[in-house]
Design an enzyme around this catalytic site. Sequence first.
Site, PDB file in Angstrom:
ATOM      1  N   PHE A 174       0.853  -1.181   0.000  1.00 49.18           N
ATOM      2  CA  PHE A 174       0.000   0.000   0.000  1.00 49.18           C
ATOM      3  C   PHE A 174       0.900   1.246   0.000  1.00 49.18           C
ATOM      4  O   PHE A 174       1.883   1.300   0.740  1.00 49.18           O
ATOM      5  CB  PHE A 174      -0.866  -0.047   1.261  1.00 49.18           C
ATOM      6  CG  PHE A 174      -2.008   0.925   1.262  1.00 49.18           C
ATOM      7  CD1 PHE A 174      -3.128   0.695   0.473  1.00 49.18           C
ATOM      8  CD2 PHE A 174      -1.980   2.049   2.068  1.00 49.18           C
ATOM      9  CE1 PHE A 174      -4.189   1.584   0.491  1.00 49.18           C
ATOM     10  CE2 PHE A 174      -3.043   2.933   2.082  1.00 49.18           C
ATOM     11  CZ  PHE A 174      -4.148   2.704   1.296  1.00 49.18           C
ATOM     12  N   ASP A 182       1.609  -5.191   8.153  1.00 50.91           N
ATOM     13  CA  ASP A 182       0.456  -4.301   8.084  1.00 50.91           C
ATOM     14  C   ASP A 182      -0.776  -5.185   7.899  1.00 50.91           C
ATOM     15  O   ASP A 182      -0.881  -5.925   6.917  1.00 50.91           O
ATOM     16  CB  ASP A 182       0.613  -3.322   6.909  1.00 50.91           C
ATOM     17  CG  ASP A 182      -0.490  -2.272   6.876  1.00 50.91           C
ATOM     18  OD1 ASP A 182      -1.607  -2.556   7.366  1.00 50.91           O
ATOM     19  OD2 ASP A 182      -0.245  -1.168   6.338  1.00 50.91           O
ATOM     20  N   TYR A 194     -11.085   0.812  10.815  1.00 47.29           N
ATOM     21  CA  TYR A 194     -12.313   1.298  10.165  1.00 47.29           C
ATOM     22  C   TYR A 194     -12.718   0.425   8.987  1.00 47.29           C
ATOM     23  O   TYR A 194     -13.728   0.676   8.348  1.00 47.29           O
ATOM     24  CB  TYR A 194     -12.172   2.762   9.722  1.00 47.29           C
ATOM     25  CG  TYR A 194     -10.920   3.083   8.933  1.00 47.29           C
ATOM     26  CD1 TYR A 194     -10.845   2.799   7.580  1.00 47.29           C
ATOM     27  CD2 TYR A 194      -9.820   3.666   9.547  1.00 47.29           C
ATOM     28  CE1 TYR A 194      -9.705   3.079   6.857  1.00 47.29           C
ATOM     29  CE2 TYR A 194      -8.667   3.960   8.842  1.00 47.29           C
ATOM     30  CZ  TYR A 194      -8.619   3.663   7.492  1.00 47.29           C
ATOM     31  OH  TYR A 194      -7.474   3.928   6.788  1.00 47.29           O
ATOM     32  N   LYS A 195     -11.923  -0.611   8.692  1.00 50.56           N
ATOM     33  CA  LYS A 195     -12.294  -1.536   7.618  1.00 50.56           C
ATOM     34  C   LYS A 195     -13.121  -2.676   8.231  1.00 50.56           C
ATOM     35  O   LYS A 195     -14.253  -2.448   8.619  1.00 50.56           O
ATOM     36  CB  LYS A 195     -11.032  -2.008   6.896  1.00 50.56           C
ATOM     37  CG  LYS A 195     -10.368  -0.828   6.136  1.00 50.56           C
ATOM     38  CD  LYS A 195      -9.008  -1.123   5.548  1.00 50.56           C
ATOM     39  CE  LYS A 195      -8.477   0.109   4.817  1.00 50.56           C
ATOM     40  NZ  LYS A 195      -7.039   0.022   4.523  1.00 50.56           N
ATOM     41  N   ARG A 226     -13.033  -3.955  -7.363  1.00 47.35           N
ATOM     42  CA  ARG A 226     -12.741  -4.706  -6.151  1.00 47.35           C
ATOM     43  C   ARG A 226     -14.025  -4.881  -5.331  1.00 47.35           C
ATOM     44  O   ARG A 226     -14.805  -3.948  -5.182  1.00 47.35           O
ATOM     45  CB  ARG A 226     -11.731  -3.865  -5.371  1.00 47.35           C
ATOM     46  CG  ARG A 226     -11.002  -4.532  -4.276  1.00 47.35           C
ATOM     47  CD  ARG A 226      -9.917  -3.595  -3.761  1.00 47.35           C
ATOM     48  NE  ARG A 226     -10.501  -2.462  -3.056  1.00 47.35           N
ATOM     49  CZ  ARG A 226      -9.935  -1.838  -2.025  1.00 47.35           C
ATOM     50  NH1 ARG A 226      -8.757  -2.231  -1.589  1.00 47.35           N
ATOM     51  NH2 ARG A 226     -10.520  -0.830  -1.438  1.00 47.35           N
TER      52      ARG A 226
HETATM   53  C1  LIG Z   1      -6.255   1.186   4.636  1.00 46.23           C
HETATM   54  C2  LIG Z   1      -4.795   0.957   4.783  1.00 46.23           C
HETATM   55  C3  LIG Z   1      -3.998   1.840   5.510  1.00 46.23           C
HETATM   56  C4  LIG Z   1      -4.622   3.062   6.091  1.00 46.23           C
HETATM   57  O1  LIG Z   1      -3.713   3.910   6.692  1.00 46.23           O
HETATM   58  P1  LIG Z   1      -4.240   5.149   7.534  1.00 46.23           P
HETATM   59  O2  LIG Z   1      -3.010   5.826   7.930  1.00 46.23           O
HETATM   60  O3  LIG Z   1      -5.020   4.596   8.710  1.00 46.23           O
HETATM   61  O4  LIG Z   1      -5.121   5.963   6.651  1.00 46.23           O
HETATM   62  C5  LIG Z   1      -2.671   1.535   5.673  1.00 46.23           C
HETATM   63  N1  LIG Z   1      -2.130   0.430   5.124  1.00 46.23           N
HETATM   64  C6  LIG Z   1      -2.871  -0.432   4.403  1.00 46.23           C
HETATM   65  C7  LIG Z   1      -2.257  -1.653   3.831  1.00 46.23           C
HETATM   66  C8  LIG Z   1      -4.219  -0.185   4.197  1.00 46.23           C
HETATM   67  O5  LIG Z   1      -4.949  -1.025   3.477  1.00 46.23           O
END
Ligand SMILES: *Cc1c(COP(=O)(O)O)cnc(C)c1O
Length: 408
Positions: free
Chosen positions: A124, A194, A219-220, A367
């Site tokens: 990500f 992560d 939040y997911k 997705r």
């Molecule tokens: C959604 C997501 C994030 C989100 O990061 P925030 O700092 O909380 O916005 C980070 N890493 C991955 C792999 C994600 O899917």
Amino acid sequence: MDRRSAAALDAEDPLHHLRGRFALPDDVLYLDGNSLGALQPCVAERLKGVVEAEWGRGLIRSWNDAGWVEMPRRVAERLAPLLGAEPEEIAVTDSTSANLFKALAAAHRLRADRRVILTDDANFPTDVYVAHGLAELTGDLEVKVVPTDEVERHLDEDVAVLLLTHVDYRSGRRHDAAAQTAAAHAAGALAVWDLSHSVGALDVRLDDWGADLAVGCTYKYCNGGPGSPGFLYIATRWHEQASTPVRGWFGHARPFAFDLGYQPAPGAERFLDGSPPVLSMAALETALEVFEEVDTATLDARAGELTGLFIELVDAHLGNEVEVVTPREAGERGAQVSLRHEHAGELSRALVTRGVIGDHRPPDLVRFGFAPLYVTRVEVVEAVEHLTDVLEHRGWDRPEFRTEQVVP
Ligand SMILES: *Cc1c(COP(=O)(O)O)cnc(C)c1O
């Protein structure tokens, strides 16, 4: 499979009754819980109570009387079983990005004689940005970004940290976290995971994997609400030595002594920094209650069944129209399925106007997330019916679907 047999299977599912806890609009098939989890009415109730009674009437007294100070610890206790970890190994605070900065900095200190952060090119973007930011600050780190399948080949004596996202947000591919962690350790590196696309949906076992540090968002699949706090995990064996570059009073052993000398709190709590976001924390704390009724292996199995059914139906009806890019082996994918289509953006927007909410990841992926707590098999069948209809009649080929909307 048709709707009738899907409904019969749903009725037998041990998690089916939990769907009733979620407030989803009737005209929506929600397949984006991997981006923003759904609302439970009990969360809205709790927020109202925190705002009106605790803040409105309790005012400053609520830090003690309503237990606001203890919130990060209480939420860590609820998250621990979802992570296969002990509560003392978890700090609930900040965004995933900020937590990753602290986790990588701590890992760097623990492997100070090495100079590489190794990650893959499917990671990500925020993870890669944060790693580069730390490297620029310390001046003695290099960030090496290699193709996913070549990660193990690059694990050499220079690598301080292997940083990977457990489930690839685009393809849905799941790493073998235990094996990758073991490979990192064999090379003398630490493993930082992560778990943003895993926690709350999959059988995460940080302690069993032997992970060193981990981060993720809530939040997911944890349904904490937009921007709810993230978490940082650090294995017990590192607690004595670990340090954070962001030293705030909430990570102090005795915040309310107001002592100018810094003394880290024991365990992962030293990675807390400033005041907890009480409203978001309260929402998250209540949102996590539902997980007391399930174990992570059951969630993982249901995610595998829902995604498996979706893939099977897409293969049967749309094999010539789209390409399934997500692995077909349940253990090798997360709770999402991504389809490749030349007009993925238009297709995704056409589906959203029908109430089938997935999302588009440029350039060519649509997705769909299958949150195992609340997505049903009937919805999977209906989603494929919509998809088939839109593709067969080129329902995506309309001017209003050509412009990209801004969706985080
Ligand atoms: C959604 C997501 C994030 C989100 O990061 P925030 O700092 O909380 O916005 C980070 N890493 C991955 C792999 C994600 O899917």
